[in-house]
Design an enzyme around this catalytic site. Structure first.
Site, PDB file in Angstrom:
ATOM      1  N   ASP A  90       0.857  -1.188   0.000  1.00  0.00           N
ATOM      2  CA  ASP A  90       0.000   0.000   0.000  1.00  0.00           C
ATOM      3  C   ASP A  90       0.891   1.235   0.000  1.00  0.00           C
ATOM      4  OD1 ASP A  90      -2.432   1.525   0.196  1.00  0.00           O
ATOM      5  OD2 ASP A  90      -1.926   1.903   2.292  1.00  0.00           O
ATOM      6  N   SER A  91       0.281   2.373  -0.265  1.00  0.00           N
ATOM      7  CA  SER A  91       1.030   3.626  -0.188  1.00  0.00           C
ATOM      8  C   SER A  91       1.477   3.903   1.249  1.00  0.00           C
ATOM      9  CB  SER A  91       0.152   4.770  -0.688  1.00  0.00           C
ATOM     10  OG  SER A  91      -1.070   4.786   0.023  1.00  0.00           O
TER      11      SER A  91
ATOM     12  N   TYR B  68      -0.666   8.680  -2.213  1.00  0.00           N
ATOM     13  CA  TYR B  68      -0.681   8.539  -3.663  1.00  0.00           C
ATOM     14  C   TYR B  68      -1.867   9.297  -4.288  1.00  0.00           C
ATOM     15  CZ  TYR B  68       2.666   4.558  -3.821  1.00  0.00           C
ATOM     16  OH  TYR B  68       3.770   3.743  -3.765  1.00  0.00           O
ATOM     17  N   GLY B  69      -2.948   9.426  -3.519  1.00  0.00           N
ATOM     18  CA  GLY B  69      -4.213   9.948  -4.064  1.00  0.00           C
ATOM     19  C   GLY B  69      -4.077  11.220  -4.885  1.00  0.00           C
TER      20      GLY B  69
ATOM     21  N   CYS C  70      -3.700  -0.947  -2.355  1.00  0.00           N
ATOM     22  CA  CYS C  70      -3.999   0.469  -2.567  1.00  0.00           C
ATOM     23  C   CYS C  70      -4.876   0.651  -3.805  1.00  0.00           C
ATOM     24  CB  CYS C  70      -2.682   1.211  -2.758  1.00  0.00           C
ATOM     25  SG  CYS C  70      -2.861   2.953  -3.086  1.00  0.00           S
ATOM     26  N   ASN C  71      -6.003   1.313  -3.629  1.00  0.00           N
ATOM     27  CA  ASN C  71      -6.912   1.534  -4.762  1.00  0.00           C
ATOM     28  C   ASN C  71      -6.289   2.436  -5.818  1.00  0.00           C
ATOM     29  OD1 ASN C  71     -10.059   0.692  -4.127  1.00  0.00           O
ATOM     30  ND2 ASN C  71      -8.799   0.902  -2.319  1.00  0.00           N
ATOM     31  N   THR C  72      -5.586   3.487  -5.374  1.00  0.00           N
ATOM     32  CA  THR C  72      -5.000   4.417  -6.341  1.00  0.00           C
ATOM     33  C   THR C  72      -3.946   3.692  -7.173  1.00  0.00           C
ATOM     34  OG1 THR C  72      -5.308   6.124  -4.649  1.00  0.00           O
ATOM     35  CG2 THR C  72      -4.035   6.734  -6.588  1.00  0.00           C
TER      36      THR C  72
ATOM     37  N   GLU D 252      -5.896   9.458   8.785  1.00  0.00           N
ATOM     38  CA  GLU D 252      -4.471   9.541   9.159  1.00  0.00           C
ATOM     39  C   GLU D 252      -4.300  10.336  10.450  1.00  0.00           C
ATOM     40  OE1 GLU D 252      -1.427   9.041   6.778  1.00  0.00           O
ATOM     41  OE2 GLU D 252      -2.686   7.533   5.835  1.00  0.00           O
TER      42      GLU D 252
ATOM     43  N   CYS E 243     -11.225   2.909  -1.328  1.00  0.00           N
ATOM     44  CA  CYS E 243      -9.997   3.442  -0.735  1.00  0.00           C
ATOM     45  C   CYS E 243      -9.695   2.653   0.531  1.00  0.00           C
ATOM     46  CB  CYS E 243     -10.182   4.924  -0.402  1.00  0.00           C
ATOM     47  SG  CYS E 243      -8.768   5.655   0.440  1.00  0.00           S
TER      48      CYS E 243
ATOM     49  N   HIS F 178      -8.590   3.528   3.268  1.00  0.00           N
ATOM     50  CA  HIS F 178      -8.880   4.174   4.556  1.00  0.00           C
ATOM     51  C   HIS F 178     -10.371   4.208   4.911  1.00  0.00           C
ATOM     52  CE1 HIS F 178      -4.812   5.410   3.897  1.00  0.00           C
ATOM     53  NE2 HIS F 178      -4.780   6.216   4.938  1.00  0.00           N
TER      54      HIS F 178
END
Ligand code: DGL
Length: 275
Positions: A10-11, A42-43, A73-75, A151, A183, A185
């Site tokens: 993941d990022s 990354y978003g 990570c989706n992005t 975060e 996402c 998160h």
């Protein structure tokens, strides 16, 4: 090979939601997790940069002998849906396909909402996959502040609720009956998101859907860990300090993450993306 770890990337820390779902369904599996904390988030970054970062991390996981790659990570998944499967010999699981398939089988009225980072929504990856079915109408919305809230460890404050109201209003008015949380998160904000959308709307979360895909792939390729396998969970981060990673991981996930190794990825050069 079967006792080699599953590589999860993941990022940053958010992909631990996927690692948690994988280890809940596959407790005998070892996991090697890398968070690219040096370059997260990354978003908001250009998709070509995200693609290069992601391939550098995946190369690092493969060099460490993983038996499967999971792009949590989706992005990153949106940035490299095709490339990763062509580049590696080990199976690659990403988060978009599994969530799309579940959303398609969940919706009753054919109206599906998708939320994610600017990068994910801007790439159109979810929309393209869902709109393969011409009967579906897709309503997509970037919700960048959600990552910042999580975060900061803020998941249940009035500010979160007010922001959710604002972001999700168009999706509610569109009458979606299924909402993809696209996402890493967003599972931490399920309370607020579900409250705003209402009980009639099904939330599809990429973490649990991806873990089911990991299970399916391991079984069908005969790659499950052996009966005597002793699972090891190893966490790595690319940033300058492991403390930030551990602190946030504890806040979000509890005490599972204890030691984090700092690693550096090799650099790769990629041709300019096709227009
Ligand atoms: N992991 C990212 C995702 O799932 C969210 C955090 C970031 O922007 O790096 O899209």
């Amino acid at each position: 090979m079967n006792d080699a770890p599953i590589g999860i990337f993941d990022s940053g820390v958010g992909g631990l939601t996927v690692a948690r779902a994988v280890s809940a369904q596959l407790p005998r599996e070892s996991i090697l997790y890398i968070g690219d904390t040096a370059r997260s988030p990354y978003g908001p970054k250009p998709i070509a940069d995200v693609r290069r970062y992601a391939l550098e991390i995946l190369d690092t996981l493969v060099e460490q002998g993983v038996k499967m790659l999971v792009i949590a990570c989706n992005t990153a998944s949106a940035a490299m849906l095709r490339d990763a499967r062509e580049r590696y010999d080990v199976p690659v699981v990403e988060v978009i396909g599994p969530a799309v398939r579940t959303a398609m089988s969940t919706t009753r009225n054919g109206r599906i909402g998708v939320i994610g980072t600017d990068g994910t929504i801007g790439s159109g990856a979810y929309q393209d996959m869902l709109e393969v079915n011409a009967r579906l109408e897709v309503f997509a919305r970037a919700c960048p502040a959600f990552v910042d809230f999580v975060e900061a460890g803020e998941t249940d404050t009035p500010r979160v609720l007010a922001t959710a109201e604002e972001y999700l209003a168009p999706l509610r008015h569109a009458g979606v009956d299924t909402l993809v949380l696209g996402c890493t998160h967003y599972p931490f904000l399920e309370g607020a998101i579900s409250y705003v959308m209402g009980e009639g709307v099904s939330l599809v979360s990429s973490d649990t859907e991806t873990a089911k895909d990991v299970y399916r792939q391991l079984v069908s390729r005969d790659l499950l860990a052996g009966p005597d396998a002793v699972p090891r969970h190893v966490y790595e981060a690319t940033g300058a300090s492991a403390d930030d990673f551990v602190r946030l991981a504890h806040r979000l996930m509890g005490r599972e993450v204890r030691d984090v190794r700092l690693v550096q990825t090799g650099a790769i050069d990629l041709p300019a993306p096709r227009a």
